[in-house]
Design a protein around this motif. Structure first.
Motif, PDB file in Angstrom:
ATOM      1  N   VAL A  26      -6.252   0.363   5.099  1.00  0.00           N
ATOM      2  CA  VAL A  26      -5.649  -0.729   4.332  1.00  0.00           C
ATOM      3  C   VAL A  26      -6.090  -2.090   4.835  1.00  0.00           C
ATOM      4  CG1 VAL A  26      -3.471  -1.827   3.686  1.00  0.00           C
ATOM      5  CG2 VAL A  26      -3.641   0.660   3.731  1.00  0.00           C
ATOM      6  N   LEU A  27      -6.084  -2.287   6.151  1.00  0.00           N
ATOM      7  CA  LEU A  27      -6.330  -3.617   6.721  1.00  0.00           C
ATOM      8  C   LEU A  27      -7.716  -3.779   7.329  1.00  0.00           C
ATOM      9  CD1 LEU A  27      -2.932  -4.208   8.584  1.00  0.00           C
ATOM     10  CD2 LEU A  27      -3.566  -4.917   6.270  1.00  0.00           C
ATOM     11  N   GLY A  28      -8.395  -2.654   7.562  1.00  0.00           N
ATOM     12  CA  GLY A  28      -9.686  -2.749   8.243  1.00  0.00           C
ATOM     13  C   GLY A  28      -9.552  -2.904   9.741  1.00  0.00           C
ATOM     14  N   ALA A  29      -8.340  -2.743  10.286  1.00  0.00           N
ATOM     15  CA  ALA A  29      -8.121  -2.879  11.718  1.00  0.00           C
ATOM     16  C   ALA A  29      -8.727  -1.700  12.462  1.00  0.00           C
ATOM     17  CB  ALA A  29      -6.617  -2.970  12.012  1.00  0.00           C
ATOM     18  N   THR A  30      -9.234  -1.960  13.660  1.00  0.00           N
ATOM     19  CA  THR A  30      -9.876  -0.924  14.460  1.00  0.00           C
ATOM     20  C   THR A  30      -8.851  -0.210  15.335  1.00  0.00           C
ATOM     21  OG1 THR A  30     -11.923  -2.202  14.557  1.00  0.00           O
ATOM     22  CG2 THR A  30     -11.647  -0.460  16.201  1.00  0.00           C
ATOM     23  N   PRO A  31      -8.725   1.119  15.236  1.00  0.00           N
ATOM     24  CA  PRO A  31      -7.821   1.839  16.146  1.00  0.00           C
ATOM     25  C   PRO A  31      -8.304   1.722  17.583  1.00  0.00           C
ATOM     26  CG  PRO A  31      -8.407   3.190  14.236  1.00  0.00           C
ATOM     27  CD  PRO A  31      -9.330   2.008  14.235  1.00  0.00           C
ATOM     28  N   VAL A  32      -7.377   1.510  18.496  1.00  0.00           N
ATOM     29  CA  VAL A  32      -7.691   1.340  19.905  1.00  0.00           C
ATOM     30  C   VAL A  32      -7.224   2.566  20.666  1.00  0.00           C
ATOM     31  CG1 VAL A  32      -7.266  -0.052  21.980  1.00  0.00           C
ATOM     32  CG2 VAL A  32      -7.509  -1.156  19.746  1.00  0.00           C
ATOM     33  N   LEU A  33      -8.079   3.092  21.550  1.00  0.00           N
ATOM     34  CA  LEU A  33      -7.676   4.208  22.394  1.00  0.00           C
ATOM     35  C   LEU A  33      -6.571   3.736  23.323  1.00  0.00           C
ATOM     36  CD1 LEU A  33     -11.158   5.676  23.315  1.00  0.00           C
ATOM     37  CD2 LEU A  33      -9.592   6.444  21.550  1.00  0.00           C
ATOM     38  N   ASP A  34      -5.559   4.580  23.524  1.00  0.00           N
ATOM     39  CA  ASP A  34      -4.398   4.162  24.294  1.00  0.00           C
ATOM     40  C   ASP A  34      -3.959   5.266  25.231  1.00  0.00           C
ATOM     41  OD1 ASP A  34      -2.200   5.868  22.934  1.00  0.00           O
ATOM     42  OD2 ASP A  34      -3.265   4.944  21.272  1.00  0.00           O
ATOM     43  N   GLY A  35      -2.873   4.996  25.966  1.00  0.00           N
ATOM     44  CA  GLY A  35      -2.405   5.947  26.979  1.00  0.00           C
ATOM     45  C   GLY A  35      -1.824   7.216  26.418  1.00  0.00           C
ATOM     46  N   THR A  36      -1.515   7.285  25.107  1.00  0.00           N
ATOM     47  CA  THR A  36      -0.930   8.501  24.561  1.00  0.00           C
ATOM     48  C   THR A  36      -1.987   9.508  24.150  1.00  0.00           C
ATOM     49  OG1 THR A  36      -0.903   7.595  22.313  1.00  0.00           O
ATOM     50  CG2 THR A  36       1.043   7.225  23.678  1.00  0.00           C
ATOM     51  N   GLY A  37      -3.258   9.156  24.313  1.00  0.00           N
ATOM     52  CA  GLY A  37      -4.307  10.098  23.970  1.00  0.00           C
ATOM     53  C   GLY A  37      -5.261   9.505  22.955  1.00  0.00           C
ATOM     54  N   PRO A  38      -6.436  10.083  22.785  1.00  0.00           N
ATOM     55  CA  PRO A  38      -7.408   9.549  21.842  1.00  0.00           C
ATOM     56  C   PRO A  38      -6.983   9.810  20.408  1.00  0.00           C
ATOM     57  CG  PRO A  38      -8.187  11.597  22.815  1.00  0.00           C
ATOM     58  CD  PRO A  38      -6.916  11.251  23.521  1.00  0.00           C
ATOM     59  N   LEU A  39      -7.488   9.003  19.508  1.00  0.00           N
ATOM     60  CA  LEU A  39      -7.116   9.122  18.109  1.00  0.00           C
ATOM     61  C   LEU A  39      -7.746  10.312  17.389  1.00  0.00           C
ATOM     62  CD1 LEU A  39      -7.066   5.381  17.120  1.00  0.00           C
ATOM     63  CD2 LEU A  39      -5.131   6.923  17.240  1.00  0.00           C
ATOM     64  N   ALA A  99       0.826  -1.215   0.000  1.00  0.00           N
ATOM     65  CA  ALA A  99       0.000   0.000   0.000  1.00  0.00           C
ATOM     66  C   ALA A  99       0.853   1.254   0.000  1.00  0.00           C
ATOM     67  CB  ALA A  99      -0.931  -0.002   1.211  1.00  0.00           C
ATOM     68  N   TRP A 100       2.099   1.158   0.507  1.00  0.00           N
ATOM     69  CA  TRP A 100       3.016   2.307   0.548  1.00  0.00           C
ATOM     70  C   TRP A 100       4.330   1.931  -0.141  1.00  0.00           C
ATOM     71  CZ3 TRP A 100       2.270   1.459   6.380  1.00  0.00           C
ATOM     72  CH2 TRP A 100       0.998   1.850   6.780  1.00  0.00           C
ATOM     73  N   PRO A 101       4.314   1.572  -1.399  1.00  0.00           N
ATOM     74  CA  PRO A 101       5.535   1.035  -2.038  1.00  0.00           C
ATOM     75  C   PRO A 101       6.695   2.020  -2.090  1.00  0.00           C
ATOM     76  CG  PRO A 101       3.854   1.519  -3.678  1.00  0.00           C
ATOM     77  CD  PRO A 101       3.192   1.655  -2.343  1.00  0.00           C
ATOM     78  N   GLU A 102       6.403   3.310  -2.192  1.00  0.00           N
ATOM     79  CA  GLU A 102       7.468   4.303  -2.323  1.00  0.00           C
ATOM     80  C   GLU A 102       7.878   4.910  -0.981  1.00  0.00           C
ATOM     81  OE1 GLU A 102       7.486   3.392  -6.184  1.00  0.00           O
ATOM     82  OE2 GLU A 102       8.916   4.713  -5.152  1.00  0.00           O
ATOM     83  N   SER A 103       7.080   4.686   0.050  1.00  0.00           N
ATOM     84  CA  SER A 103       7.348   5.377   1.316  1.00  0.00           C
ATOM     85  C   SER A 103       7.548   4.415   2.482  1.00  0.00           C
ATOM     86  CB  SER A 103       6.190   6.330   1.651  1.00  0.00           C
ATOM     87  OG  SER A 103       4.967   5.622   1.749  1.00  0.00           O
ATOM     88  N   SER A 104       7.807   3.144   2.203  1.00  0.00           N
ATOM     89  CA  SER A 104       7.993   2.192   3.286  1.00  0.00           C
ATOM     90  C   SER A 104       9.036   1.150   2.913  1.00  0.00           C
ATOM     91  CB  SER A 104       6.674   1.497   3.641  1.00  0.00           C
ATOM     92  OG  SER A 104       6.262   0.629   2.597  1.00  0.00           O
ATOM     93  N   VAL A 105       9.615   0.550   3.945  1.00  0.00           N
ATOM     94  CA  VAL A 105      10.470  -0.626   3.794  1.00  0.00           C
ATOM     95  C   VAL A 105       9.888  -1.710   4.684  1.00  0.00           C
ATOM     96  CG1 VAL A 105      12.550   0.673   3.250  1.00  0.00           C
ATOM     97  CG2 VAL A 105      12.025   0.141   5.632  1.00  0.00           C
ATOM     98  N   VAL A 106      10.011  -2.960   4.276  1.00  0.00           N
ATOM     99  CA  VAL A 106       9.457  -4.057   5.053  1.00  0.00           C
ATOM    100  C   VAL A 106      10.581  -5.018   5.432  1.00  0.00           C
ATOM    101  CG1 VAL A 106       8.869  -5.422   2.992  1.00  0.00           C
ATOM    102  CG2 VAL A 106       7.661  -5.836   5.166  1.00  0.00           C
TER     103      VAL A 106
END
Length: 409
Positions: free
Chosen positions: A108-121, A22-29
């Motif tokens: 991209v994946l359909g994953a649900t963002p989870v609220l965490d200790g760094t603050g809400p999304l 999904a990010w071919p030019e801006s990522s390394v795997v």
């Protein structure tokens, strides 16, 4: 550039490749493997050390565990964790930019963002001390050692259960495990929450104990009979005491290994074995940090890491105020004044706002307050202006770390 790394699991490799596509030019795997030198610790250190944004596909518990030993600085870094089932994406470090990256992972994946200790999304954070609106179907992070019927929850199972085993010479190799399996089914405790086995000295090599240790993949701890004889248990046996020198093996051994813990499953018996289960208390963490005379933005990375991980920061008011901007949202601040600064005029309260007291109501000094919180399982940072050489705390049921706040020159 985004680093996409996966921990050793085929599903994780697949999801990492999907994100890279999904990010071919801006990522390394990169895929961590147990068969070479590029294992999860090296993979995470490589990504955090070389890139500003990292997405890890793997167990959040493993990622958090590896971060505990990470010696680098996470300031300015964005770190997300995606579970291998593509159900959730969890932001572990970073701000708005990390939140935006989480939304891209969601797309991209359909994953649900989870609220965490760094603050809400969401872009606009709630006011201080306000509870964010959480969707009814949002996953809940649960820490438990028992079967949990919660649907869609993120479960973290700490290995804090101790299995105590007593076995006669006639007991077969599989007898203790059969008894344990039946006990777990009845009580609901999780097999994977068992962290180690405890027994009386000389029984660690018994076939039933060895087989249970092999099945559970946990170590065995032996205790002298005279030590177990001093442990108070609910179900002592005179016959056992006459035979092995202690009136209890399974219950006493489990409690002895649990330390400051509790017996959660009393003794269960079969023809040749007895078992009991104790829960060890979670150990706290106490870090003493010298802040220097000023310039607290120059703190060494380890001091910053301790402040970020702390659930409570304790110290004199000026020291706590000096690090306030470096703390995670929700970190408890316990500012204790010097004894001469406490108000004692008639009619005025004797306590100080935010001060800590013992069970008798007496005001604690910073070291005492920090030790009390850490002994109850909290991660605590005890801070002071200066080099911290005067920060001394009593020993207790916690891991103690002394951290210099400023680099030496």
């Amino acid at each position: 550039m985004i680093a996409v790394i996966s921990f050793p699991r085929e599903a994780a490799w697949t999801l990492a490749n999907v994100l890279h596509a999904a990010w071919p030019e801006s990522s390394v795997v990169r895929h961590a493997r147990y068969t070479n030198c590029f294992q999860p610790p090296e993979a995470l250190a490589y990504a955090l050390g070389s890139f500003e944004q990292t997405v890890v596909v793997g167990s959040v518990r493993q990622v958090v565990s590896l971060l505990d030993g990470f010696g680098g600085d996470l300031r300015g870094k964005d770190l997300l964790c995606v579970d291998p089932g593509a159900r959730w994406v969890i932001r572990l470090a970073g701000g708005d930019r990390a939140a935006e990256l989480a939304r891209e992972v969601q797309a991209v994946l359909g994953a649900t963002p989870v609220l965490d200790g760094t603050g809400p999304l969401p872009t606009d954070p709630p006011p201080p001390n306000a509870s964010p609106d959480v969707p009814e179907d949002a996953p809940v992070l649960r820490v438990t050692d028992q079967e949990d019927p919660g649907d869609g929850d993120l479960l973290v199972v700490p290995r804090t259960l101790v299995l105590g085993i007593g076995a006669s010479s006639a007991a077969g190799p599989a007898e203790a495990m059969r008894l344990l399996t039946a006990t777990l089914e009845e009580t609901g405790y999780l097999r994977r929450a068992i962290g180690w086995i405890a027994t009386v000295e000389g029984k660690g090599g018994h076939p039933a104990v060895r087989w249970a240790a092999r099945c559970l993949n946990v170590p065995v701890e032996e205790h002298p009979a005279e030590l177990l004889a001093d442990v108070t248990v609910p179900n002592p046996s005179e016959g056992v005491g006459a035979a092995v020198g202690t009136p209890s093996v399974a219950e006493a051994a489990a409690l002895a290994s649990a330390g400051v813990g509790e017996l959660v499953v009393p003794k269960r018996k079969s023809a040749g074995t007895t078992i009991a289960i104790a829960r060890a208390a979670l150990r706290g963490r106490l870090a003493t940090i010298g802040l220097g005379p000023g310039e607290h933005d120059l703190l060494v990375p380890r001091a910053l890491a301790e402040l970020r991980r702390a659930s409570a920061v304790v110290g004199r008011p000026e020291a706590v105020e000096a690090v306030a901007s470096l703390l995670r949202p929700g970190t408890r601040r316990v500012a204790l004044p010097a004894p001469g600064a406490i108000r004692t005029n008639p009619g005025e309260p004797k306590d100080w706002p935010g001060a800590a007291t013992d069970r008798a109501g007496a005001l604690l000094d910073p070291a005492g307050a920090a030790a009390t919180l850490a002994s109850h399982g909290h991660a605590v940072a005890l801070v002071a202006l200066g080099d911290g050489s005067g920060l001394t705390v009593p020993p207790g049921a916690y891991d103690l770390h002394h951290v210099p706040g400023l680099p030496t020159v």
